[in-house]
Motif scaffolding. Structure first.
Motif, PDB file in Angstrom:
ATOM      1  N   HIS A 119      33.042  34.112  40.200  1.00 16.13           N
ATOM      2  CA  HIS A 119      33.565  34.068  38.833  1.00 16.13           C
ATOM      3  C   HIS A 119      33.074  32.824  38.107  1.00 16.13           C
ATOM      4  CE1 HIS A 119      36.996  32.947  35.996  1.00 16.13           C
ATOM      5  NE2 HIS A 119      36.220  33.781  35.366  1.00 16.13           N
ATOM      6  N   CYS A 149      40.074  33.475  45.800  1.00 15.81           N
ATOM      7  CA  CYS A 149      39.751  32.220  45.120  1.00 15.81           C
ATOM      8  C   CYS A 149      40.968  31.885  44.275  1.00 15.81           C
ATOM      9  CB  CYS A 149      38.511  32.358  44.252  1.00 15.81           C
ATOM     10  SG  CYS A 149      38.245  30.845  43.285  1.00 15.81           S
ATOM     11  N   HIS A 152      41.395  31.314  39.896  1.00 15.92           N
ATOM     12  CA  HIS A 152      41.867  32.307  38.917  1.00 15.92           C
ATOM     13  C   HIS A 152      42.173  33.639  39.579  1.00 15.92           C
ATOM     14  CE1 HIS A 152      38.794  29.636  36.946  1.00 15.92           C
ATOM     15  NE2 HIS A 152      39.835  29.371  36.187  1.00 15.92           N
TER      16      HIS A 152
HETATM   17  S1  FES Z   1      36.407  30.452  39.894  1.00 15.23           S
HETATM   18 FE1  FES Z   1      37.174  31.769  41.393  1.00 15.23          FE
HETATM   19  S2  FES Z   1      38.481  33.086  40.358  1.00 15.23           S
HETATM   20 FE2  FES Z   1      37.661  31.815  38.807  1.00 15.23          FE
END
Ligand code: FES
Length: 241
Positions: A119, A149, A152
């Motif tokens: 992401h 992760c 977010h």
């Molecule tokens: S950086 Fe991993 S969910 Fe946004």
């Protein structure tokens, strides 16, 4: 590393990557070569912190371990799942399908992925591990046996080529290709396929990667033996979410 170099390094399938794909093909799976595979990837042996070989039998079930591959500064998660992980078809960041060749080891349940989020490039560092595998259902999304992760809440399925199950990420984590040597039970990291993000990663975190891994060393490829250890030992804060 220039963008041109990145492209050259990822554009052709090398012998090791092709060999990993051949294993899946021999098992009767449809195999689609990835659009991006690291060219001339290092072949490194995974070892424990004391330098002894990390054997498949030493890796605890649901292990959430970390090692660095293919660069000194690029973290990867090493996971032992409770079930065999068969080859799976997934799509890269350009929507191109490829076959993730599945788990390795006697039970075909050991897998590895880049611990750099697809992401927004959050990653596992000594200070904070944003990406973690957990057997338990996580509080944010309700998924269990996944890599989350926690920046977010992107959720990836480690048993299926790190396919995205939830969250803002749009494509899987890059997959580290592993080899298991049956005679010695040793594990080797031998390649990387999927979506290449290292150019962006180095650009985004240049300052901190230089500080943590050395001015020029941070973007050099690993060689020889590479230490793997539990994330909770590597990182001061392995975030749970
Ligand atoms: S950086 Fe991993 S969910 Fe946004």
């Amino acid at each position: 590393m220039t963008e041109k170099t990145d492209r050259r390094q990822f554009i052709r399938l090398c012998g090791r990557t092709a060999a990993a794909m051949a294993v899946a093909r021999a098992a009767g799976h449809r195999v689609i070569a990835p659009a991006f595979a690291l060219e001339n990837p290092p072949r490194v042996r995974l070892v424990k912190a004391d330098g002894s070989p990390l054997k498949a039998k030493d890796l605890p079930l649901h292990a959430n371990w970390i090692f660095h591959y293919p660069y000194h500064s690029s973290p990867a998660l090493l996971i032992k799942l409770d079930d065999p992980a068969p080859p799976t078809e997934v799509e890269d960041k350009d929507g191109k399908a490829y076959t993730w060749p599945g788990g390795v080891g006697p039970d075909k349940n050991i897998v590895a992925y880049a611990a750099i989020c697809a992401h927004a490039l959050s990653y596992d560092s000594k200070e904070t591990a944003f990406l973690n595998y957990r057997r338990e259902r996580n509080q944010m999304t309700g998924h269990g046996r996944v890599i989350t992760c926690c920046a977010h809440a992107s959720v990836y399925d480690p048993a299926a080529g790190a396919k995205v199950l939830a969250g803002p990420a749009k494509f899987p984590l890059a997959a580290v290709l592993l080899e298991h040597r049956a005679e010695t039970d040793e594990l080797f990291a031998v390649g990387l396929i999927g979506s290449e993000l290292y150019g962006e990663f180095f650009k985004a975190y240049r300052k901190e990667l230089r500080k943590a891994f050395g001015r020029s060393r941070y973007k050099k490829m690993v060689e020889g033996d590479v230490v793997a250890m539990p994330v909770k030992e590597y990182s001061e804060d392995a975030i749970k979410c």
